[in-house]
Design an enzyme around this catalytic site. Structure first.
Site, PDB file in Angstrom:
ATOM      1  N   GLY A 285       0.776  -1.243   0.000  1.00 19.41           N
ATOM      2  CA  GLY A 285       0.000   0.000   0.000  1.00 19.41           C
ATOM      3  C   GLY A 285       0.802   1.284   0.000  1.00 19.41           C
ATOM      4  O   GLY A 285       0.321   2.320   0.474  1.00 19.41           O
TER       5      GLY A 285
ATOM      6  N   ASN B  43       1.578   3.068  -2.626  1.00 19.11           N
ATOM      7  CA  ASN B  43       0.871   4.008  -3.515  1.00 19.11           C
ATOM      8  C   ASN B  43      -0.373   4.558  -2.823  1.00 19.11           C
ATOM      9  O   ASN B  43      -0.709   5.736  -2.989  1.00 19.11           O
ATOM     10  CB  ASN B  43       0.484   3.331  -4.830  1.00 19.11           C
ATOM     11  CG  ASN B  43       1.614   3.356  -5.840  1.00 19.11           C
ATOM     12  OD1 ASN B  43       1.969   4.415  -6.327  1.00 19.11           O
ATOM     13  ND2 ASN B  43       2.197   2.211  -6.126  1.00 19.11           N
TER      14      ASN B  43
ATOM     15  N   HIS C 239       0.796   1.522 -13.361  1.00 19.84           N
ATOM     16  CA  HIS C 239       1.496   0.334 -13.862  1.00 19.84           C
ATOM     17  C   HIS C 239       2.999   0.629 -13.951  1.00 19.84           C
ATOM     18  O   HIS C 239       3.390   1.680 -14.472  1.00 19.84           O
ATOM     19  CB  HIS C 239       0.935  -0.035 -15.245  1.00 19.84           C
ATOM     20  CG  HIS C 239       1.523  -1.288 -15.787  1.00 19.84           C
ATOM     21  ND1 HIS C 239       1.159  -2.535 -15.331  1.00 19.84           N
ATOM     22  CD2 HIS C 239       2.481  -1.494 -16.730  1.00 19.84           C
ATOM     23  CE1 HIS C 239       1.855  -3.460 -15.978  1.00 19.84           C
ATOM     24  NE2 HIS C 239       2.657  -2.855 -16.829  1.00 19.84           N
TER      25      HIS C 239
ATOM     26  N   SER D 254       3.350   4.337 -15.552  1.00 19.59           N
ATOM     27  CA  SER D 254       2.240   4.946 -16.304  1.00 19.59           C
ATOM     28  C   SER D 254       0.965   4.881 -15.480  1.00 19.59           C
ATOM     29  O   SER D 254       0.685   3.874 -14.839  1.00 19.59           O
ATOM     30  CB  SER D 254       1.964   4.162 -17.598  1.00 19.59           C
ATOM     31  OG  SER D 254       3.135   3.937 -18.340  1.00 19.59           O
TER      32      SER D 254
ATOM     33  N   ASP E 247      -4.177  -3.497 -18.922  1.00 17.73           N
ATOM     34  CA  ASP E 247      -3.166  -2.442 -19.056  1.00 17.73           C
ATOM     35  C   ASP E 247      -3.186  -1.754 -20.423  1.00 17.73           C
ATOM     36  O   ASP E 247      -2.136  -1.368 -20.953  1.00 17.73           O
ATOM     37  CB  ASP E 247      -1.748  -3.012 -18.784  1.00 17.73           C
ATOM     38  CG  ASP E 247      -1.620  -3.576 -17.382  1.00 17.73           C
ATOM     39  OD1 ASP E 247      -2.293  -3.062 -16.475  1.00 17.73           O
ATOM     40  OD2 ASP E 247      -0.860  -4.535 -17.195  1.00 17.73           O
TER      41      ASP E 247
ATOM     42  N   GLU F 281       6.210   6.257  -9.259  1.00 19.77           N
ATOM     43  CA  GLU F 281       4.775   5.944  -9.132  1.00 19.77           C
ATOM     44  C   GLU F 281       4.131   6.885  -8.112  1.00 19.77           C
ATOM     45  O   GLU F 281       3.066   7.452  -8.356  1.00 19.77           O
ATOM     46  CB  GLU F 281       4.573   4.489  -8.691  1.00 19.77           C
ATOM     47  CG  GLU F 281       4.992   3.466  -9.721  1.00 19.77           C
ATOM     48  CD  GLU F 281       4.759   2.034  -9.234  1.00 19.77           C
ATOM     49  OE1 GLU F 281       3.779   1.774  -8.545  1.00 19.77           O
ATOM     50  OE2 GLU F 281       5.598   1.172  -9.556  1.00 19.77           O
TER      51      GLU F 281
HETATM   52  C1  GRF Z   1       3.595  -1.167  -7.522  1.00 21.04           C
HETATM   53  O1  GRF Z   1       4.842  -1.205  -8.160  1.00 21.04           O
HETATM   54  C2  GRF Z   1       2.496  -1.227  -8.551  1.00 21.04           C
HETATM   55  O2  GRF Z   1       2.741  -0.518  -9.701  1.00 21.04           O
HETATM   56  C3  GRF Z   1       2.495  -2.708  -8.825  1.00 21.04           C
HETATM   57  O3  GRF Z   1       2.623  -3.293  -7.561  1.00 21.04           O
HETATM   58  C4  GRF Z   1       3.357  -2.426  -6.700  1.00 21.04           C
HETATM   59  C5  GRF Z   1       2.514  -2.216  -5.488  1.00 21.04           C
HETATM   60  O4  GRF Z   1       3.101  -1.405  -4.529  1.00 21.04           O
HETATM   61  N1  GRF Z   1       1.365  -3.108  -9.624  1.00 21.04           N
HETATM   62  P1  GRF Z   1       2.265  -0.787  -3.312  1.00 21.04           P
HETATM   63  O5  GRF Z   1       1.334  -1.857  -2.770  1.00 21.04           O
HETATM   64  O6  GRF Z   1       1.538   0.412  -3.803  1.00 21.04           O
HETATM   65  O7  GRF Z   1       3.320  -0.438  -2.291  1.00 21.04           O
END
Ligand code: GRF
Length: 191
Positions: free
Chosen positions: A18, A20, A111, A138, A147, A176
């Site tokens: 988590g 992001n 992604h 992206s 995607d 990201e």
């Molecule tokens: C990120 O690199 C996302 O793009 C990929 O999985 C990872 C997840 O990271 N699909 P988090 O759970 O947001 O730390």
């Protein structure tokens, strides 16, 4: 009706750590266009759910035994919380066309590659294996095709000779966290 006037009610789907989600929560607390009011994970043990609780955001772990169970339960929650937009952030399941149609509001995803390159999994392994000089991240709209929806924002990062999958993952993750909030701003401003 919007719960927070002038702001879009946003739900975030996660599967694990988590990070992001964290960056989106930070962004939503600033003077942003969104309010995150719901977090759902297909994995009830996802670390990100704990962070959502700490941030006082309603959150649910819905075990992914059957796609339809997860999707139907999530759809009920999205409706209950009056969600205007869904952000997938490290959500490792593919949503069905039926779900996308029934939700009928925008769904965004982050992604870890420069789409349309490297759709699907193991993006960093593939970029290094192909000796690419650059990779990146992206943010795109989610459609039925994996995607493949319209790219809203992407940013490049250089792959250096000394990079391995682990170091590259770290570099891209930083990007990201930076572009997801920016992409949401861009998307909502151009609606
Ligand atoms: C990120 O690199 C996302 O793009 C990929 O999985 C990872 C997840 O990271 N699909 P988090 O759970 O947001 O730390």
């Amino acid at each position: 009706m919007e719960k927070y006037p002038g702001k879009k009610n946003v739900a975030v789907f996660i599967s694990g750590r988590g990070s992001n989600l964290k960056s989106l929560i930070k962004y939503s607390k600033r003077n942003s266009l969104i309010k995150i009011i719901l977090v759902i994970s297909n994995n009830p043990d996802a670390k990100g759910l704990k962070y959502a609780s700490k941030s006082k955001i309603k959150n649910y772990g819905i075990k992914f035994t059957k796609n339809s169970n997860f999707e139907n339960n999530s759809l009920k929650l999205l409706k209950k919380y009056n969600i205007d937009m869904l952000c997938l952030a490290g959500f490792m399941k593919v949503l069905s066309g039926n779900f996308i149609k029934k939700f009928s509001k925008p769904i965004l995803n982050i992604h870890p590659s420069l789409l349309p390159k490297y759709k699907g999994l193991n993006t960093h392994e593939r970029a290094i294996g192909n000796r690419d000089s650059f990779t990146g991240a992206s943010v795109h709209k989610v459609t039925e095709k994996l995607d493949s929806g319209k790219v809203i924002l992407q940013k490049k990062v250089k792959i250096s000779k000394s990079d391995n999958v682990r170091s590259l993952k770290k570099k891209v993750l930083k990007i990201e966290h930076e572009i997801y909030p920016k992409a949401i701003d861009k998307f909502l401003t151009n609606l």
